[in-house]
Design a protein around this motif. Structure first.
Motif, mmCIF file in Angstrom:
data_model
loop_
_atom_site.group_PDB
_atom_site.id
_atom_site.type_symbol
_atom_site.label_atom_id
_atom_site.label_comp_id
_atom_site.label_asym_id
_atom_site.label_seq_id
_atom_site.Cartn_x
_atom_site.Cartn_y
_atom_site.Cartn_z
ATOM 1 N N ARG A 1 6.701 2.724 5.162
ATOM 2 C CA ARG A 1 8.099 3.166 5.333
ATOM 3 C C ARG A 1 8.183 4.680 5.519
ATOM 4 N N GLY A 2 7.320 5.404 4.798
ATOM 5 C CA GLY A 2 7.342 6.854 4.874
ATOM 6 C C GLY A 2 6.539 7.431 6.019
ATOM 7 N N GLY A 3 5.876 6.571 6.787
ATOM 8 C CA GLY A 3 5.092 7.050 7.918
ATOM 9 C C GLY A 3 3.828 7.798 7.511
ATOM 10 N N ASP A 4 3.322 7.552 6.319
ATOM 11 C CA ASP A 4 2.109 8.220 5.846
ATOM 12 C C ASP A 4 0.939 7.249 5.982
ATOM 13 N N VAL A 5 0.211 7.371 7.106
ATOM 14 C CA VAL A 5 -0.872 6.426 7.369
ATOM 15 C C VAL A 5 -2.053 6.640 6.426
ATOM 16 N N VAL A 6 -2.201 7.853 5.890
ATOM 17 C CA VAL A 6 -3.334 8.112 4.999
ATOM 18 C C VAL A 6 -3.174 7.363 3.681
ATOM 19 N N VAL A 7 -2.017 7.475 3.053
ATOM 20 C CA VAL A 7 -1.829 6.757 1.787
ATOM 21 C C VAL A 7 -1.792 5.251 2.026
ATOM 22 N N ARG A 8 -1.296 4.829 3.189
ATOM 23 C CA ARG A 8 -1.334 3.391 3.480
ATOM 24 C C ARG A 8 -2.784 2.919 3.573
ATOM 25 N N GLY A 9 -3.634 3.719 4.244
ATOM 26 C CA GLY A 9 -5.042 3.352 4.343
ATOM 27 C C GLY A 9 -5.723 3.328 2.991
ATOM 28 N N TYR A 10 -5.433 4.315 2.152
ATOM 29 C CA TYR A 10 -6.002 4.348 0.805
ATOM 30 C C TYR A 10 -5.546 3.127 -0.004
ATOM 31 N N SER A 11 -4.297 2.733 0.177
ATOM 32 C CA SER A 11 -3.764 1.602 -0.583
ATOM 33 C C SER A 11 -4.384 0.290 -0.126
ATOM 34 N N ALA B 1 9.455 11.754 -10.090
ATOM 35 C CA ALA B 1 9.831 12.963 -9.355
ATOM 36 C C ALA B 1 9.979 12.649 -7.865
ATOM 37 N N ALA B 2 9.041 11.870 -7.316
ATOM 38 C CA ALA B 2 9.097 11.513 -5.897
ATOM 39 C C ALA B 2 10.330 10.662 -5.598
ATOM 40 N N ARG B 3 10.633 9.738 -6.497
ATOM 41 C CA ARG B 3 11.817 8.886 -6.287
ATOM 42 C C ARG B 3 13.093 9.715 -6.339
ATOM 43 N N SER B 4 13.161 10.645 -7.275
ATOM 44 C CA SER B 4 14.341 11.513 -7.366
ATOM 45 C C SER B 4 14.476 12.389 -6.119
ATOM 46 N N ALA B 5 13.332 12.763 -5.528
ATOM 47 C CA ALA B 5 13.354 13.565 -4.302
ATOM 48 C C ALA B 5 13.612 12.713 -3.072
ATOM 49 N N GLY B 6 13.549 11.384 -3.241
ATOM 50 C CA GLY B 6 13.758 10.481 -2.113
ATOM 51 C C GLY B 6 12.639 10.526 -1.086
ATOM 52 N N HIS B 7 11.415 10.799 -1.539
ATOM 53 C CA HIS B 7 10.281 10.953 -0.624
ATOM 54 C C HIS B 7 9.349 9.745 -0.731
ATOM 55 N N GLU B 8 9.388 8.872 0.288
ATOM 56 C CA GLU B 8 8.610 7.629 0.265
ATOM 57 C C GLU B 8 7.103 7.893 0.216
ATOM 58 N N GLY B 9 6.638 8.892 0.967
ATOM 59 C CA GLY B 9 5.208 9.172 0.978
ATOM 60 C C GLY B 9 4.685 9.570 -0.388
ATOM 61 N N ALA B 10 5.435 10.443 -1.074
ATOM 62 C CA ALA B 10 5.022 10.869 -2.412
ATOM 63 C C ALA B 10 5.093 9.710 -3.397
ATOM 64 N N MET B 11 6.089 8.841 -3.233
ATOM 65 C CA MET B 11 6.173 7.644 -4.074
ATOM 66 C C MET B 11 4.949 6.763 -3.862
ATOM 67 N N ALA B 12 4.540 6.633 -2.590
ATOM 68 C CA ALA B 12 3.385 5.795 -2.266
ATOM 69 C C ALA B 12 2.119 6.336 -2.922
#
Length: 382
Positions: free
Chosen positions: A126-136, A83-94
């Motif tokens: 890439r999506g500018g989501d520092v929270v999911v980057r930190g979690y990852s 769903a995130a990929r279809s929406a083109g949303h990098e943060g949700a994909m992450a």
């Protein structure tokens, strides 16, 4: 400095609960999260809102994973990612990739965990989501830690702790403190481990993070048991932690609590009681398809049964099977625990089916893990 507690931290949040589920507390019961998630996911799908479907699917995936409903969790994170990929949303994909990587680690698929968590960190950047980057990045560090390669991940844990404190992220502060404490405990630095587990417990309590508090109490119980031989205090702490686990219905944490209770009883020489707890934890881990917990519970069960008079040849054979299994998964620290158990019980050295000598099973981290950790850049969180 380790052991210090700053001023009251912000209340712990659950950033994996997003969109229509964003108001849910970190302490929300998992069945509640799952029910709400399924309901909102259906509404988002009917409305054709792909980004919201991705967000709600993430909550469904995480609730299922923590409840031990593995197949449903696997389907949910993949659905969220699509769903995130279809929406083109990098943060949700992450976020979906992070969930998938965390599930892979829970299932013992460590190479896949490194790959998915590495991809999640890149997508978050890439999506500018520092929270999911930190979690990852934290997920990568934890995967390396449970494998036993503390040299590879120790600095990353410390960096993530510093960054979590700077950003006022109580939940990640607690996670990092507990991870560092666990490495100290496993290398015999019990005083340092206890100080950090106690700081984690106090930080989690102040931030109203019941999950982090329960894990910290488990760590404290382990240290006071192994260092001080204080059985009653350890059991009391585990009882408090179990109550918190039941409130939120944390299946995995509850199973690890039962296994730790078995460890405490075993160290106290109460082998029959320990055997019962190990058997209970083993059943719980098998039900949720958690190979690491399953193997560790089997190890405890073998040790308790040996102390209760099981034939040495049977003990040696099962320990050898466990060693091979843990070696295959890539859990060096746990594999070394089997060798120590064999020596303790007088049935070692164990035959080695890996082609390498005891304790010499080659590199700890798979290539994909070493590469993912090499790319881990905490500066990118600023």
């Amino acid at each position: 400095m380790a052991g210090q507690v700053t001023e009251r931290p912000a209340r712990a949040s659950a950033p994996e609960y997003q969109g229509a589920l964003g108001s849910l507390s970190v302490n929300a019961s998992l069945p509640e999260v799952l029910a709400r998630g399924v309901e909102e996911l259906r509404a988002a799908e009917e409305a054709g809102d792909l980004r919201e479907a991705a967000r709600c699917g993430l909550a469904v995936a995480e609730a299922c994973r923590r409840l031990g409903r593995i197949e449903e969790a696997d389907l949910a994170w993949k659905t969220s990612y699509r769903a995130a990929r279809s929406a083109g949303h990098e943060g949700a994909m992450a976020w979906a990739l992070w969930s998938g990587g965390t599930l892979a680690r829970q299932r013992g698929a460590l190479r896949l965990a490194y790959r998915l968590l590495g991809l999640a960190a890149e997508a978050g950047e890439r999506g500018g989501d520092v929270v999911v980057r930190g979690y990852s990045l934290a997920g990568l560090a934890e995967t390396g830690r449970i494998q036993g390669d503390y040299e590879a991940v120790g600095r990353l844990h410390e960096q993530l702790l510093t960054e979590a404190r700077r950003r006022g992220e109580a939940r990640h502060t607690v996670w990092a403190l507990e991870g560092i404490a666990q490495m100290h405990r496993n290398t015999g630095r019990y005083d340092e481990a206890l100080a950090l587990f106690e700081e984690a417990a106090e930080t989690a309590s102040r931030a109203e993070d019941r999950r982090g508090w329960a894990w910290a109490l488990r760590g404290i119980a382990d240290v006071v048991s192994v260092r001080d031989g204080d059985v009653e205090r350890a059991l009391s702490l585990l009882s408090q932690a179990e109550e918190a686990c039941r409130e939120i219905e944390l299946a995995g944490a509850l199973a690890y609590n039962h296994k730790m209770r078995g460890n405490v009883l075993y160290r106290a020489g109460r082998y029959q009681q320990a055997r019962e707890l190990y058997a209970r934890a083993l059943e719980e881990f098998r039900e949720m398809e958690e190979p690491r917990g399953t193997a560790l519970s089997r190890l405890g069960l073998v040790k308790a049964e040996a102390r209760l008079g099981r034939e040495a040849s049977h003990t040696a054979a099962e320990l050898a099977q466990l060693r091979t299994l843990l070696n295959h998964i890539g859990l060096r620290h746990a594999r070394d625990m089997v060798d120590k158990a064999a020596a303790e019980l007088g049935v070692g050295p164990l035959p080695d089916g890996t082609g390498a000598g005891s304790g010499q099973a080659g590199p700890v981290l798979p290539t994909v893990g070493a590469e993912a950790l090499r790319k881990a850049d905490v500066e990118g969180l600023r």
